[in-house]
Each structure stands twice: as structure tokens, then as C-alpha cells.
Design an enzyme around this catalytic site. Structure first.
Site, mmCIF file in Angstrom:
data_model
loop_
_atom_site.group_PDB
_atom_site.id
_atom_site.type_symbol
_atom_site.label_atom_id
_atom_site.label_comp_id
_atom_site.label_asym_id
_atom_site.label_seq_id
_atom_site.Cartn_x
_atom_site.Cartn_y
_atom_site.Cartn_z
ATOM 1 N N THR A 192 2.391 4.051 -8.985
ATOM 2 C CA THR A 192 2.198 3.311 -7.729
ATOM 3 C C THR A 192 2.313 1.823 -8.046
ATOM 4 O O THR A 192 2.147 1.429 -9.203
ATOM 5 C CB THR A 192 0.797 3.571 -7.150
ATOM 6 O OG1 THR A 192 -0.169 3.131 -8.114
ATOM 7 C CG2 THR A 192 0.578 5.038 -6.858
ATOM 8 N N GLU A 337 2.683 8.832 -3.713
ATOM 9 C CA GLU A 337 1.885 10.064 -3.816
ATOM 10 C C GLU A 337 2.421 11.210 -2.970
ATOM 11 O O GLU A 337 2.000 12.357 -3.139
ATOM 12 C CB GLU A 337 0.438 9.777 -3.377
ATOM 13 C CG GLU A 337 -0.352 8.911 -4.347
ATOM 14 C CD GLU A 337 -0.209 7.413 -4.089
ATOM 15 O OE1 GLU A 337 0.814 7.016 -3.489
ATOM 16 O OE2 GLU A 337 -1.087 6.649 -4.497
ATOM 17 N N LYS A 444 -10.875 -7.790 10.712
ATOM 18 C CA LYS A 444 -12.110 -7.464 11.438
ATOM 19 C C LYS A 444 -12.680 -8.738 12.016
ATOM 20 O O LYS A 444 -13.268 -9.550 11.315
ATOM 21 C CB LYS A 444 -13.105 -6.785 10.501
ATOM 22 C CG LYS A 444 -12.562 -5.462 10.011
ATOM 23 C CD LYS A 444 -13.493 -4.745 9.077
ATOM 24 C CE LYS A 444 -12.813 -3.470 8.605
ATOM 25 N NZ LYS A 444 -12.475 -3.469 7.211
ATOM 26 N N TRP A 449 -11.244 -4.802 15.792
ATOM 27 C CA TRP A 449 -10.224 -4.675 14.755
ATOM 28 C C TRP A 449 -8.871 -5.133 15.300
ATOM 29 O O TRP A 449 -8.475 -4.763 16.399
ATOM 30 C CB TRP A 449 -10.107 -3.228 14.284
ATOM 31 C CG TRP A 449 -11.290 -2.782 13.462
ATOM 32 C CD1 TRP A 449 -12.528 -3.370 13.442
ATOM 33 C CD2 TRP A 449 -11.343 -1.687 12.571
ATOM 34 N NE1 TRP A 449 -13.337 -2.692 12.585
ATOM 35 C CE2 TRP A 449 -12.648 -1.646 12.025
ATOM 36 C CE3 TRP A 449 -10.420 -0.722 12.163
ATOM 37 C CZ2 TRP A 449 -13.046 -0.694 11.101
ATOM 38 C CZ3 TRP A 449 -10.819 0.235 11.247
ATOM 39 C CH2 TRP A 449 -12.121 0.249 10.713
HETATM 40 P P1 AMP Z 1 4.414 2.894 -2.062
HETATM 41 O O1 AMP Z 1 3.725 3.989 -2.782
HETATM 42 O O2 AMP Z 1 4.632 1.674 -2.896
HETATM 43 O O3 AMP Z 1 5.674 3.354 -1.425
HETATM 44 O O4 AMP Z 1 3.459 2.411 -0.886
HETATM 45 C C1 AMP Z 1 2.995 3.301 0.085
HETATM 46 C C2 AMP Z 1 2.387 2.551 1.225
HETATM 47 O O5 AMP Z 1 3.381 1.781 1.909
HETATM 48 C C3 AMP Z 1 1.804 3.424 2.301
HETATM 49 O O6 AMP Z 1 0.527 3.914 1.966
HETATM 50 C C4 AMP Z 1 1.776 2.485 3.489
HETATM 51 O O7 AMP Z 1 0.672 1.613 3.437
HETATM 52 C C5 AMP Z 1 3.033 1.678 3.283
HETATM 53 N N1 AMP Z 1 4.118 2.212 4.117
HETATM 54 C C6 AMP Z 1 5.086 3.055 3.770
HETATM 55 N N2 AMP Z 1 5.925 3.267 4.811
HETATM 56 C C7 AMP Z 1 5.442 2.551 5.843
HETATM 57 C C8 AMP Z 1 5.845 2.356 7.208
HETATM 58 N N3 AMP Z 1 6.949 2.909 7.698
HETATM 59 N N4 AMP Z 1 5.095 1.564 7.985
HETATM 60 C C9 AMP Z 1 3.976 0.965 7.508
HETATM 61 N N5 AMP Z 1 3.560 1.092 6.232
HETATM 62 C C10 AMP Z 1 4.275 1.878 5.413
#
Ligand code: AMP
Length: 546
Positions: A192, A337, A444, A449
């Protein structure tokens, strides 16, 4: 009482190499086209690519790389990287894709944590590894993914044995006796981005990759077929390349890879040259393409579907691609994940909607395909209704979701097997999930929110705003108030008032940012998302001081 009896179908182990074997046998001439690191366009059919992957497997054996070993790759999207994906997993080793844009300390942490024995690296990133090499005690060598002519003397003096990829392959035979594996044998590893704490490893299995590839091919997910010419912009190191390096060969689609050439002109040129009909990327990269099209009055007539995810896709981007370029934007949500989680698909009720109403639905992150259970819950864990209003923690469960992080002693799930995504969202009556925010990004303000994502989306609808980030910063009276950080479009000079006007057309007065700050460049994470961490540090006390 009757008891269940066993079905009488074949039982078989599996390896992801079977995906490439299938492509080689049934779509052997279909091409993988790369805008190569060395310059020029490289073309290879799946049949030949499979032969080379067999040569690679023999070369890996020659380097004493065995099943269970973790081997890193730090590479652009290229045909050689694809060979590594299949060759490494194919022999039972773990293909660990490394993000070259991470900070040196993160690269050191990840490579050591994974215990990578070798790293396959593009010439562009040899220096990235060289920088931290003295901190990688377990690394036994580098394989530079190029030919003899592009190897340089300094590479060979780097301090660990360095091999030339093409030389290694050149010595080997084209056949290899590929093993098959039990369902949960590890295949690949992705960390991640670790915006808080150390990055965490997600270890995908051969079966989860297969399951994922089958699902992403669905019409209502990425609608893949042998008729596609798919430009894979999403890096193969970001969230397992959204599964596409498996699912496109699986259906026999043409795979077009941008290599290091990620500027607007190069992306446009390759779309045109290869008649690409689909592509995928995070919004920041798509902005680069959109700007190039807008600024040069160009069209991309072959393009029909653009898959965008990784962060929220602004409404203005969906409208621009649909109205000006006749390409449908498919908004998706996922994470390392889960790889692909949801995708926005068209349902019959949407045909009856006006353009504006339909775009509002298309802005949502979409519906889960089969195999991904999804719910939203309040702080006590109670399920919330699918009414498009109630928002809560987004929880997921299923065979494509992480169970525990690599080398973690504890499961990442709650007692009922649900994984807390860290996102907050709504789900409407049609099942469309919409991310309200990352839990930690929600603002917040005096007990209410405010969604930072919503404000950002409206702000980038301003024709002179390039990119915007909304932060909750300290406030004497309200605890937190929104502050908007904006990068202007090149050659433009929007006023604060005009930006706030646009926001007030869509949001209640108390949701309006208290101020707008202009900066020259937006900090981005290693996967191209807005990095709010440095912004928070700089602007935390901005309103207190004001
Ligand atoms: P990553 O593992 O680096 O791809 O990050 C995942 C996170 O990216 C998710 O838990 C979201 O917070 C954010 N994310 C992924 N796709 C979207 C989307 N279409 N809109 C908003 N947030 C997103």
C-alpha cells in the site's frame, strides 16, 4: 435426512501462466505494443511473448530463483515487465512490483520487509536502487531490463552482481515445464502507499488473480474482449495493475503499454497509432490527456471507454470526455487490498434520466461485481440503509479481499470477516456506492461533517482551476474549517471569489471553504493522488494565524 454429494467435474490446480498460455495458443498473433524505454515502438505477439517468458523461467532457475522467493520489479509498463509478471509467478516465485516514486526510506523498508533476493529494474530506475543499495543487505543482484547495447559501465559497478535481461534470455531454451499450484499459493505482492505508518504488503494468490481477472472482464466492470486495443496507463505496480495484465491477455485483447512516455502528446499519439478503444488511469493522469486534447483541438475517435479510479473523478472530467470527445468515463473504486472494487455501470433506469441526472449517477464510484460483499456501517457497526443519504464506514468481504497483510500476525478483518476500507461512503437504492471521503480526510466543523471530495470536485469544475485539495484546518470556534488549496490552469488567473461562487452554487453556506490559497504545484503521492500530508503540515494553523 439427505446429505450433499460431491459434484463430478474435473479438479485441477492452477497457475497464472495458464492465462498467457491460453493467449499464446488462441490469440498468438495479437500484439503487446510498447512505447519502449530505449525509444521506438516495440511489438510482440502473445505466442512469442510466451516463448520469451519460458526463456525467462529457465534463466530464473539459472539464477537459483525458486518457488517462494520474493523478487522485485521496478519498471514501467512494458512487454518485459509483463514477461516478469508471468515468469516469476509461473515458477512459483512472488512477483513484487515496486513503485519507483516512493521515497528512498520507503523503498528500503519495502524491499527489506519483502526480502527481495533480486530486483528486475528498468534502466530509468537503476539509480533509484543504487541510492539505497547499501541499505538492502538481502539483495543478491539486479537484472537490468534492457539489451546489451543499453547496458552502461556504471551499472556494472554498482556493488551487487548486475545482469542484462536480454543476455540472460538469449542463452535459454523456449520450453519450460510449468508447475501448477494449490489455490492459495502466493503469486504477487504489492505494498500500500502507506500514507500513514509503514507500507503494508498485500500478497495475492494465483486463484485470487484468476478470480479477479475473470470478474474484471465482465461487461459491467471493464467490458473486455478480443476486439479491444487497451492502453494500460495504470502502472503495473499500482494495486496489481488493476488486474489488467491478467485480464486483457485472458480475453485475447491487444495490450498497448506506454512505457515511460506518460505526457499528453505521447498518450494521444499512441491512442491514435494503435486505435485504442479503452484506457485506464488515475484522474491526475487523465487531466494531462484532457489538457493536451483541449489545448490542441484534437479528437480521439477510436476511444470509447475510459476507466478512471484511484481517487474521485470530478464531474467536469466525466462531462468533458463525454461531451467533447464522445468517450464514456467509467468511474471505479478500489484499493491495493481489493484491486478493483466497484465500477460504475449503466443500468436501465439511467436511460430515462436527463443528461444532468445521469452524470450525477456516473460520478458515483459504482456497484460491486459478484464476489465482493459490501456494506456501510455506523460507529457501532450497525448496517446503514441504502438510501444514498446515510454515510458510514465502507466494509468489504470476499475472495478478492486481503485477509491479512504480508508477515502480519493478526488478521486484518473483524470477527465476521469484514475488512474496513478506511473510506466513508453512501450506497443508494440502485446499489451505487459513493465515496464521501477517506475517514481521515472528512472535515469536522462544529459537529457537522463536510466532504472534502465534494468540495474538490466542485472546485475543479471552475474552468480555470487545474487541481484542488480541500483540507480541514484548525479553527478557534468550529474546531476545523475547510481550506481550499488550488493550482491554477496554465495562463489563467481565477479570483478566489469566482471559485467560491462555483462552490456555493452546489453547497450550503457553512460548507464553503473559509479561504482559498493558490500554490504552484500540488504534492502528489507515488500513485499520482493528491498528497494531503505535506499540505496539512503547512496549512494546519493557517486560519488560527489569520
Ligand atoms: P490505493 O491502495 O493506493 O489504490 O488507495 C486506495 C484508496 O484510494 C481507497 O481506499 C480510496 O480512499 C481511494 N480511492 C480509490 N478509488 C477512488 C475513487 N474512485 N474515488 C475516491 N477515492 C478513491
Amino acid at each position: 435426512m439427505t446429505s450433499a454429494i460431491k459434484g463430478l467435474m474435473q479438479k485441477k490446480k492452477f497457475s497464472v501462466i495458464e492465462i498467457l498460455q491460453h493467449a499464446a495458443t488462441w490469440n498468438g498473433d495479437v500484439e503487446v505494443v510498447t512505447n519502449s524505454v530505449e525509444g521506438g515502438v516495440h511489438r510482440i505477439g502473445y505466442a512469442k511473448l510466451y516463448d520469451r517468458t519460458s526463456q525467462l523461467a529457465n534463466a530464473l532457475t539459472g539464477l537459483d530463483i525458486k518457488a517462494g522467493d520474493c523478487i522485485g520489479t521496478m519498471a514501467w509498463n512494458t512487454w518485459r515487465h509483463l514477461e516478469c509478471w508471468y515468469g516469476l509467478s509461473g515458477i512459483g516465485a512472488i512477483c513484487h512490483t515496486l513503485n519507483p516514486r516512493l521515497f528512498p526510506d520507503q523503498i528500503e523498508y519495502i524491499v527489506n520487509h519483502a526480502e527481495d533476493r533480486f530486483i528486475f529494474v528498468d534502466t530509468s530506475f537503476v539509480s533509484v536502487i543504487a541510492n539505497v543499495l547499501d541499505r538492502l543487505p538481502m539483495l543478491e543482484g539486479l537484472v537490468v531490463m534492457t539489451d546489451k547495447e543499453h547496458m552502461t559501465d556504471d551499472m556494472e559497478k554498482i556493488g551487487v552482481p548486475v545482469y542484462c535481461y536480454e543476455e540472460l534470455l538469449g542463452r535459454e531454451e523456449c520450453d519450460f515445464d510449468w508447475p501448477l499450484f494449490n489455490a492459495d499459493t502466493a503469486s504477487s505482492l504489492c505494498y500500500t502507499s502507506g500514507t500513514t505508518g509503514n507500507p503494508k504488503g498485500v500478497l495475492y494468490s494465483h486463484q485470487s488473480n484468476l478470480n479477479h481477472a475473470m470478474v474484471t472482464a465482465h461487461v459491467d466492470v471493464m467490458d473486455l474482449s478480443a476486439r479491444d486495443s487497451f492502453l494500460l496507463i495504470v502502472p503495473m505496480f499500482h494495486a496489481n495493475g488493476w488486474g489488467l495484465p491478467h485480464s486483457i491477455p485472458m480475453v485475447g485483447g491487444k495490450l498497448v503499454l506506454p512505457g515511460p512516455h506518460m505526457d499528453g502528446k505521447s498518450i494521444y499519439d499512441i491512442i491514435l497509432a494503435e486505435s485504442c478503444n479503452k484506457t485506464c488511469a488515475v484522474p491526475t493522469v487523465m487531466t494531462v490527456l484532457l489538457d493536451h486534447l483541449d489545448n490542441n483541438t484534437l479528437q480521439i475517435p477510436s476511444m470509447t471507454k475510459i476507466f478512471i479510479g484511484g481517487s474521485a473523478v470530478p464531474q467536469s472530467m466525466i462531462e468533458s470526455f463525454e461531451e467533447k470527445y464522445d468517450a464514456e468515463v467509467m468511474h471505479g473504486w478500489g484499493m491495493t487490498e481489493t484491486v478493483v472494487g466497484t465500477f460504475n455501470c449503466s443500468l436501465p433506469f439511467m436511460d430515462e434520466l436527463s443528461f444532468e441526472e445521469r452524470i450525477k449517477v456516473r460520478c458515483k464510484q459504482g456497484r460491486p461485481p459478484f464476489g465482493l460483499e459490501m456494506k456501510i456501517v455506523d460507529d457501532e457497526g450497525n448496517s446503514l440503509p441504502h438510501d444514498g443519504e446515510a454515510f458510514g464506514k465502507l466494509m468489504v468481504r470476499g475472495l478478492r479481499v486481503v485477509e491479512r497483510y504480508y508477515k502480519a500476525e493478526e488478521s486484518a478483518l473483524d470477527s465476521e470477516g469484514w475488512f474496513d476500507t478506511g473510506d466513508v461512503s453512501t450506497i443508494d437504492k440502485h446499489g451505487f456506492m459513493q465515496i464521501t471521503d477517506r475517514a481521515k480526510d472528512i472535515i469536522k466543523s462544529g459537529g457537522e461533517w463536510i466532504s472534502s471530495v465534494d468540495i474538490e470536485n466542485t472546485a475543479v469544475g471552475h474552468p480555470e482551476v487545474q487541481i484542488a485539495a480541500c483540507l480541514g484546518v484548525k479553527h478557534v470556534k468550529w474546531e476545523e474549517r475547510p481550506l481550499l488549496i488550488v493550482v491554477k490552469k496554465e495562463g489563467c488567473d481565477p479570483s478566489k471569489a469566482s471559485i467560491l461562487d462555483i462552490i456555493s452554487s452546489e453547497h450550503a453556506k457553512w460548507q464553503l471553504p473559509d479561504d482559498v490559497v493558490f500554490i504552484d504545484e500540488m504534492p502528489l503521492t507515488a500513485t499520482g493522488k493528491i498528497d494531503k500530508k505535506p499540505l496539512r503540515i503547512t496549512y494546519e494553523n493557517y486560519l488560527m494565524e489569520a
